[in-house]
Design an enzyme around this catalytic site. Structure first.
Site, PDB file in Angstrom:
ATOM      1  N   ASP A   1       1.255  -0.819  -0.549  1.00  0.00           N
ATOM      2  CA  ASP A   1      -0.161   0.212  -0.121  1.00  0.00           C
ATOM      3  C   ASP A   1       1.063   1.062  -0.133  1.00  0.00           C
ATOM      4  O   ASP A   1       1.733   1.232   0.723  1.00  0.00           O
ATOM      5  CB  ASP A   1      -0.971  -0.597   1.265  1.00  0.00           C
ATOM      6  CG  ASP A   1      -1.875   1.143   1.011  1.00  0.00           C
ATOM      7  OD1 ASP A   1      -3.244   1.072   0.533  1.00  0.00           O
ATOM      8  OD2 ASP A   1      -1.667   2.309   1.266  1.00  0.00           O
TER       9      ASP A   1
ATOM     10  N   MET B   1       5.394   9.283  -3.980  1.00  0.00           N
ATOM     11  CA  MET B   1       5.233   8.856  -2.657  1.00  0.00           C
ATOM     12  C   MET B   1       5.685   8.285  -1.901  1.00  0.00           C
ATOM     13  O   MET B   1       6.681   9.061  -1.565  1.00  0.00           O
ATOM     14  CB  MET B   1       5.647   7.485  -3.160  1.00  0.00           C
ATOM     15  CG  MET B   1       5.417   6.154  -2.137  1.00  0.00           C
ATOM     16  SD  MET B   1       5.408   4.711  -3.237  1.00  0.00           S
ATOM     17  CE  MET B   1       7.013   4.220  -2.869  1.00  0.00           C
TER      18      MET B   1
ATOM     19  N   HIS C   1      -5.313   4.099   6.607  1.00  0.00           N
ATOM     20  CA  HIS C   1      -4.294   5.577   5.237  1.00  0.00           C
ATOM     21  C   HIS C   1      -3.033   5.045   5.951  1.00  0.00           C
ATOM     22  O   HIS C   1      -2.432   5.878   5.624  1.00  0.00           O
ATOM     23  CB  HIS C   1      -5.284   6.208   5.073  1.00  0.00           C
ATOM     24  CG  HIS C   1      -6.874   6.253   4.676  1.00  0.00           C
ATOM     25  ND1 HIS C   1      -6.320   6.364   3.400  1.00  0.00           N
ATOM     26  CD2 HIS C   1      -7.308   6.367   5.010  1.00  0.00           C
ATOM     27  CE1 HIS C   1      -7.642   5.526   2.357  1.00  0.00           C
ATOM     28  NE2 HIS C   1      -8.938   6.116   3.945  1.00  0.00           N
TER      29      HIS C   1
ATOM     30  N   ASP D   1      -2.811  -1.090   6.364  1.00  0.00           N
ATOM     31  CA  ASP D   1      -3.522  -1.140   5.015  1.00  0.00           C
ATOM     32  C   ASP D   1      -3.138  -2.221   4.484  1.00  0.00           C
ATOM     33  O   ASP D   1      -3.742  -3.446   3.285  1.00  0.00           O
ATOM     34  CB  ASP D   1      -3.595   0.253   4.242  1.00  0.00           C
ATOM     35  CG  ASP D   1      -4.564   1.461   4.691  1.00  0.00           C
ATOM     36  OD1 ASP D   1      -4.994   1.065   5.369  1.00  0.00           O
ATOM     37  OD2 ASP D   1      -5.018   2.404   4.281  1.00  0.00           O
TER      38      ASP D   1
END
Length: 199
Positions: free
Chosen positions: A19, A32, A178, A183
């Site tokens: 994730d 990212m 999140h 996750d």
């Protein structure tokens, strides 16, 4: 169609749930900012063995690679961008560590990234692996999308493959926070449940 002999002699696959959290819609212009990974399970031939997804994990928070970001996207993760600019891991170092981790946990198996949905997470992960080091332990296409897996097994349209419509026994009991590692672990459980599901 593959014969049973071909399936039996194929290299085992190790499924790794990944994730990512990002500060925008695409890699390059945006960053990212964190990613987490958890080993979901191993497939040898037609046999799948689920792993404890909390046992073998990886997590990094990354220094942004540009000044651009979308406030709404950044808000999803709750991460402080100013702190990441100061303290986030260097992307090249983090991707080198991740490659080494994937190869270590995979052993003799071929690693396969899995995500829900894989399309967004794979786009960032593969771009970062290639941009910062030029090598992906997953190859260029070693990803599996759990939405597609569910849609195929359940025989429903892809747009109907949402967690709210899945049988409850497939879903992890963990909250979707999140936080990338939380996750990834939650989705690793979903992956194993889907692989073992016989609708």
């Amino acid at each position: 169609m593959l014969s049973r002999m071909a399936v039996r002699t194929a290299r085992p696959n190790l499924y790794i749930s990944v994730d990512i959290e990002a500060d925008g819609p695409i890699p390059g212009p945006y960053s990212m900012i964190s990613f987490g990974a958890a080993v979901a399970g191993r497939q040898e031939g037609d046999a799948y063995t689920a792993a404890d997804p909390q046992r073998r994990t990886f997590y990094r928070e990354l220094r942004p690679i540009s000044d651009a970001y979308v406030p709404e996207a950044l808000a999803v993760s709750g991460l402080d961008r100013d702190r990441l600019v100061r303290e986030g891991a260097d992307p090249a170092a983090a991707m080198a560590e991740f490659r080494a981790w994937v190869r270590k946990v995979s052993g003799d198996a071929q690693p396969v990234m899995c995500g829900y949905p894989a399309s967004f997470d794979w786009t960032f992960l593969y771009w970062y692996l290639m941009r910062f080091g030029g090598d992906s332990p997953f190859g260029h296409s070693g990803c599996l999308d759990m939405k597609t897996l569910y849609a195929t097994k359940a025989r429903v349209p892809l747009r109907a493959a949402v967690k709210g419509r899945m049988p409850r026994e497939l879903l992890s009991r963990r909250r979707h926070t999140h936080h990338a590692l939380d996750d990834a672990i939650e989705q690793a459980e979903l992956m194993s449940n889907l692989m073992l599901w016989r609708p």
